[in-house]
Design a protein around this motif. Structure first.
Motif, short mmCIF file in Angstrom:
data_model
loop_
_atom_site.label_atom_id
_atom_site.label_comp_id
_atom_site.label_asym_id
_atom_site.label_seq_id
_atom_site.Cartn_x
_atom_site.Cartn_y
_atom_site.Cartn_z
N GLY A 65 0.80 -1.22 0.00
CA GLY A 65 0.00 0.00 0.00
C GLY A 65 0.83 1.27 0.00
N ASP A 66 2.15 1.16 0.28
CA ASP A 66 3.02 2.34 0.30
C ASP A 66 3.32 2.83 -1.12
OD1 ASP A 66 3.13 2.30 3.06
OD2 ASP A 66 5.15 1.47 3.16
N TRP A 67 3.62 4.11 -1.21
CA TRP A 67 4.00 4.76 -2.47
C TRP A 67 5.42 5.29 -2.33
CZ3 TRP A 67 0.45 6.50 -6.48
CH2 TRP A 67 -0.87 6.12 -6.27
N VAL A 111 6.48 7.49 -9.82
CA VAL A 111 5.80 6.89 -8.68
C VAL A 111 5.76 5.38 -8.83
CG1 VAL A 111 3.60 6.76 -7.43
CG2 VAL A 111 4.33 8.93 -8.41
N LEU A 112 6.07 4.70 -7.73
CA LEU A 112 5.92 3.24 -7.65
C LEU A 112 5.00 2.96 -6.47
CD1 LEU A 112 6.93 0.49 -8.83
CD2 LEU A 112 8.61 0.50 -6.96
N LYS A 113 3.87 2.31 -6.73
CA LYS A 113 2.93 1.96 -5.66
C LYS A 113 2.99 0.45 -5.45
CE LYS A 113 -1.86 1.99 -4.19
NZ LYS A 113 -3.25 2.20 -4.56
N TRP A 114 3.18 0.04 -4.21
CA TRP A 114 3.21 -1.38 -3.83
C TRP A 114 1.78 -1.83 -3.64
CZ3 TRP A 114 6.65 -3.21 0.83
CH2 TRP A 114 6.61 -4.60 0.93
N LEU A 115 1.25 -2.63 -4.57
CA LEU A 115 -0.13 -3.08 -4.51
C LEU A 115 -0.30 -4.12 -3.41
CD1 LEU A 115 -0.84 -3.32 -8.33
CD2 LEU A 115 -1.38 -1.44 -6.77
N GLU A 116 -1.40 -4.06 -2.73
CA GLU A 116 -1.62 -4.91 -1.56
C GLU A 116 -1.88 -6.37 -1.93
OE1 GLU A 116 -4.00 -3.28 1.57
OE2 GLU A 116 -3.64 -1.25 0.84
N GLY A 125 2.37 -8.96 -4.64
CA GLY A 125 3.72 -9.02 -5.20
C GLY A 125 3.82 -8.20 -6.47
N GLN A 126 2.93 -7.21 -6.58
CA GLN A 126 2.85 -6.39 -7.78
C GLN A 126 2.95 -4.91 -7.43
OE1 GLN A 126 -0.28 -7.61 -10.56
NE2 GLN A 126 -0.66 -9.35 -9.22
N ALA A 127 3.26 -4.13 -8.45
CA ALA A 127 3.38 -2.68 -8.26
C ALA A 127 2.74 -1.96 -9.44
CB ALA A 127 4.84 -2.28 -8.12
N GLU A 128 2.42 -0.70 -9.20
CA GLU A 128 1.90 0.18 -10.24
C GLU A 128 2.89 1.31 -10.45
OE1 GLU A 128 -1.97 3.08 -10.99
OE2 GLU A 128 -2.10 1.46 -9.52
N ASN A 144 12.12 -7.15 -5.94
CA ASN A 144 11.64 -8.50 -6.26
C ASN A 144 10.14 -8.57 -6.56
OD1 ASN A 144 12.44 -11.11 -6.81
ND2 ASN A 144 11.92 -11.84 -4.77
N PHE A 145 9.59 -7.56 -7.24
CA PHE A 145 8.19 -7.62 -7.66
C PHE A 145 8.04 -8.59 -8.81
CE2 PHE A 145 7.83 -3.44 -5.52
CZ PHE A 145 6.72 -3.72 -4.74
N HIS A 146 6.85 -9.15 -8.94
CA HIS A 146 6.54 -10.11 -10.01
C HIS A 146 5.97 -9.42 -11.25
CE1 HIS A 146 5.09 -13.64 -12.08
NE2 HIS A 146 3.85 -13.17 -12.04
#
Length: 187
Positions: A65-67, A85-90, A93-96, A127-129
């Motif tokens: 949830g962090d940006w 911006v990199l957003k850690w999706l909840e 293991g993915q990001a936006e 290590n995002f997927h």
């Protein structure tokens, strides 16, 4: 997940934390209707710019949830050129990924170069997927950046967003870590 080590440097850019000295240039592009055109919010007032800049400067990237919002600066010319911006999706293991540039920085490959550096961080150290970018279908400039990054158009959601008094179609571009690694080997 490890703390992001800053600054991140590329051939032409420095990606770093925001600082108080960035306020004037940050507000200069955040206050433009053309900057806010494809965002869910309107252009920012000076007070809003101060508040947002403060959040960006003090943000932590440690939990889902962090940006991480990083300032983009050219190595050969100090001064804020935009943000990545990199957003850690909840739970995924993915990001936006997203970006906004000052008008002076548009059309020079700056967003692409900054996004490539953040993708390297995201797929390497973090290590995002999978990474995606969600765009208004009318935002052809950002769609071109996604394509240059090797992202594929995964979905078109017709009239999925309602903002600024109208319906908009959302395009979702994405790339997997395995696809990114294959591109790096081929580069």
């Amino acid at each position: 997940m490890p703390e992001i080590e800053l600054p991140i440097t590329t051939e032409r850019l420095i990606l770093r934390r925001f600082e108080a000295e960035d306020l004037e240039r940050f507000h200069a592009y955040q206050s433009l209707p053309e900057t806010a055109r494809y965002l869910f919010r309107n252009e920012l007032s000076k007070t809003q710019s101060m508040e947002v800049l403060g959040r960006y400067a003090n943000a932590k990237f440690m939990h889902e949830g962090d940006w991480a919002c990083l300032a983009i600066e050219r190595q050969d010319r100090p001064g804020l050129m935009g943000e990545i911006v990199l957003k850690w999706l909840e739970g995924t293991g993915q990001a936006e990924l997203g970006w906004i540039l000052h008008p002076e920085g548009r059309g020079q490959g700056i967003a692409t170069e900054a996004a490539e550096a953040v993708m390297k961080l995201a797929f390497g150290q973090l290590n995002f997927h999978r990474i995606d970018a969600k765009l208004d279908a009318l935002n052809t400039g950002s769609a071109g950046i996604c394509k240059r990054l090797g992202m594929r158009l995964e979905a078109t959601l017709v009239d999925n967003w309602h903002y600024k008094g109208q319906w908009a179609t959302e395009n979702i571009y994405a790339i997997l870590d395995s696809e990114w690694r294959a591109r790096q080997k081929g580069a």
